[in-house]
Design a protein around this motif. Sequence first.
Motif, PDB file in Angstrom:
ATOM      1  N   GLY A 180      -5.878  -3.325 -11.935  1.00 40.39           N
ATOM      2  CA  GLY A 180      -6.983  -3.812 -11.109  1.00 40.39           C
ATOM      3  C   GLY A 180      -6.935  -3.336  -9.676  1.00 40.39           C
ATOM      4  O   GLY A 180      -7.874  -3.555  -8.908  1.00 40.39           O
ATOM      5  N   GLY A 181      -5.838  -2.667  -9.292  1.00 43.40           N
ATOM      6  CA  GLY A 181      -5.698  -2.192  -7.918  1.00 43.40           C
ATOM      7  C   GLY A 181      -6.576  -0.980  -7.645  1.00 43.40           C
ATOM      8  O   GLY A 181      -6.953  -0.243  -8.560  1.00 43.40           O
ATOM      9  N   ILE A 223       0.841  -1.199   0.000  1.00 42.52           N
ATOM     10  CA  ILE A 223       0.000   0.000   0.000  1.00 42.52           C
ATOM     11  C   ILE A 223       0.876   1.250   0.000  1.00 42.52           C
ATOM     12  O   ILE A 223       1.921   1.283   0.655  1.00 42.52           O
ATOM     13  N   LEU A 224       0.447   2.255  -0.737  1.00 39.26           N
ATOM     14  CA  LEU A 224       1.184   3.504  -0.885  1.00 39.26           C
ATOM     15  C   LEU A 224       0.339   4.684  -0.428  1.00 39.26           C
ATOM     16  O   LEU A 224      -0.860   4.732  -0.712  1.00 39.26           O
ATOM     17  N   ASP A 225       0.989   5.643   0.248  1.00 39.05           N
ATOM     18  CA  ASP A 225       0.400   6.956   0.491  1.00 39.05           C
ATOM     19  C   ASP A 225       1.379   7.983  -0.068  1.00 39.05           C
ATOM     20  O   ASP A 225       2.457   8.187   0.498  1.00 39.05           O
ATOM     21  N   PRO A 226       1.033   8.637  -1.194  1.00 45.58           N
ATOM     22  CA  PRO A 226       1.959   9.593  -1.818  1.00 45.58           C
ATOM     23  C   PRO A 226       2.023  10.946  -1.114  1.00 45.58           C
ATOM     24  O   PRO A 226       2.801  11.804  -1.512  1.00 45.58           O
ATOM     25  N   ASP A 248      -0.607  -2.816  -4.402  1.00 51.19           N
ATOM     26  CA  ASP A 248      -1.972  -3.352  -4.485  1.00 51.19           C
ATOM     27  C   ASP A 248      -3.022  -2.271  -4.286  1.00 51.19           C
ATOM     28  O   ASP A 248      -4.121  -2.367  -4.822  1.00 51.19           O
ATOM     29  N   MET A 249      -2.679  -1.247  -3.483  1.00 57.61           N
ATOM     30  CA  MET A 249      -3.672  -0.215  -3.195  1.00 57.61           C
ATOM     31  C   MET A 249      -2.987   1.082  -2.802  1.00 57.61           C
ATOM     32  O   MET A 249      -1.831   1.099  -2.396  1.00 57.61           O
ATOM     33  N   VAL A 250      -3.758   2.163  -2.937  1.00 56.49           N
ATOM     34  CA  VAL A 250      -3.278   3.491  -2.550  1.00 56.49           C
ATOM     35  C   VAL A 250      -4.321   4.135  -1.645  1.00 56.49           C
ATOM     36  O   VAL A 250      -5.527   3.987  -1.878  1.00 56.49           O
ATOM     37  N   ILE A 281     -14.867  11.160  -0.499  1.00 55.36           N
ATOM     38  CA  ILE A 281     -13.977  10.021  -0.720  1.00 55.36           C
ATOM     39  C   ILE A 281     -14.175   9.525  -2.152  1.00 55.36           C
ATOM     40  O   ILE A 281     -15.296   9.200  -2.555  1.00 55.36           O
ATOM     41  N   LEU A 282     -13.086   9.511  -2.914  1.00 52.85           N
ATOM     42  CA  LEU A 282     -13.101   9.069  -4.306  1.00 52.85           C
ATOM     43  C   LEU A 282     -12.502   7.673  -4.389  1.00 52.85           C
ATOM     44  O   LEU A 282     -11.404   7.426  -3.879  1.00 52.85           O
ATOM     45  N   LEU A 283     -13.223   6.756  -5.031  1.00 59.29           N
ATOM     46  CA  LEU A 283     -12.770   5.373  -5.205  1.00 59.29           C
ATOM     47  C   LEU A 283     -12.473   5.135  -6.685  1.00 59.29           C
ATOM     48  O   LEU A 283     -13.375   5.185  -7.522  1.00 59.29           O
ATOM     49  N   LEU A 284     -11.185   4.912  -6.991  1.00 54.88           N
ATOM     50  CA  LEU A 284     -10.764   4.624  -8.361  1.00 54.88           C
ATOM     51  C   LEU A 284     -10.130   3.236  -8.429  1.00 54.88           C
ATOM     52  O   LEU A 284      -9.510   2.775  -7.461  1.00 54.88           O
ATOM     53  N   GLN A 285     -10.279   2.588  -9.583  1.00 55.91           N
ATOM     54  CA  GLN A 285      -9.633   1.303  -9.829  1.00 55.91           C
ATOM     55  C   GLN A 285      -8.839   1.398 -11.124  1.00 55.91           C
ATOM     56  O   GLN A 285      -9.373   1.822 -12.157  1.00 55.91           O
ATOM     57  N   ARG A 286      -7.566   1.030 -11.063  1.00 50.16           N
ATOM     58  CA  ARG A 286      -6.767   1.045 -12.288  1.00 50.16           C
ATOM     59  C   ARG A 286      -7.299  -0.014 -13.252  1.00 50.16           C
ATOM     60  O   ARG A 286      -7.628  -1.133 -12.850  1.00 50.16           O
ATOM     61  N   ARG A 287      -7.387   0.348 -14.507  1.00 49.39           N
ATOM     62  CA  ARG A 287      -7.850  -0.603 -15.508  1.00 49.39           C
ATOM     63  C   ARG A 287      -6.884  -1.778 -15.605  1.00 49.39           C
ATOM     64  O   ARG A 287      -5.671  -1.626 -15.477  1.00 49.39           O
ATOM     65  N   GLY A 288      -7.421  -2.952 -15.819  1.00 50.50           N
ATOM     66  CA  GLY A 288      -6.622  -4.162 -15.963  1.00 50.50           C
ATOM     67  C   GLY A 288      -7.430  -5.240 -16.645  1.00 50.50           C
ATOM     68  O   GLY A 288      -8.641  -5.071 -16.875  1.00 50.50           O
TER      69      GLY A 288
END
Length: 337
Positions: free
Chosen positions: A240-241, A125-128, A194-196, A290-297
């Motif tokens: 897909g993350g 998991i990442l927090d930028p 896997d997630m941000v 709260i914005l929920l995004l999913q990377r395309r995969g």
Amino acid sequence: MSQSEVEQLYTLLDETTTILRSALASSYLDAFIENVDNIIDDGQVQVEDGQPTEAVVKQLQEKYAAINFSKVSPEDVRTVIQLSMIKAIKEDSIQSNHQMTPDTIGFLMSFLLERVTKLSDEFTILDPSVGTANLLTTVINHLQAETKQKATGYGIDNDDSMLAVASINVALQKLPITLYHQDAVDSLDIPLVDMVVSDLPVGYYPLDDNTKNYETRADKGHSYVHHLLIEQSINYLKPGGFGVFLIPSSLFQTEESKQFVEWINRHAHMQGLINLPDELFTTKQGQKSILLLQRRGPESKQAKQILLGTFPSFKNKPELAKFMREIDKWVASNLAE
């Protein structure tokens, strides 16, 4: 630990920080950082140019003898550091961009990630925009407790003081998080995750040359830093993350939003946008969502129905529990394989 024991630990930290602050004539935050570094270093007080004096060193070491973090749970450590940061924010008049994400919001973001990811293995998991790591450690503690899976975290920030507090947070909670002191808009030396999760800074990014490779950069003038960091986050997500972002509620009401939405449609699925209760914010301009995004995969898909709504008041527990169940139903109907 009981609540009273947590308060006692915070009181000892506050007392020793105040002693050190007076001795060094520093800000509360700088004294807090040095104070906890002393405690982590087995109570050895750092002395430079004769400060603090021998009398102050002795006073501190006597109080350090009563402080033992080894038997304190990660969440209790996080709470104590959070209380200390609230004191620092008040004492030092720290700007709003450096203030911590409220626990209630952190728990909601954790819940959302837990439900949409269905973890069955170790995860990254990442927090930028990690700041003090309060949000990142909240999410990791929650996900590890609920899923029984181990986490590896990555946190990025370009503010020395915030990252110093994050380092303390990570060390005392004994969490496997690697912190990087850098501009998160620059290239990152981390693997795909896997997630941000992130409580994004809001405003304009001043270094236009750094944004040349960004699709969300403004055509003219400075770009929005929150647009850039969302793009960067998606770039470092595995296909897909999921990314869960705390954003201004007005994000999609600006002139630049059309270009931003077009970018989302090319690279991600916008799976959810949930407003937070008005009671959390003092002004309408300060309201967040709260914005929920999913990377395309290869295996990702756009939800048939985007998760939209407003969290009920956190004081209304029955309505809040009902809303959580609605999220579970939405996941089962839209994201379940």
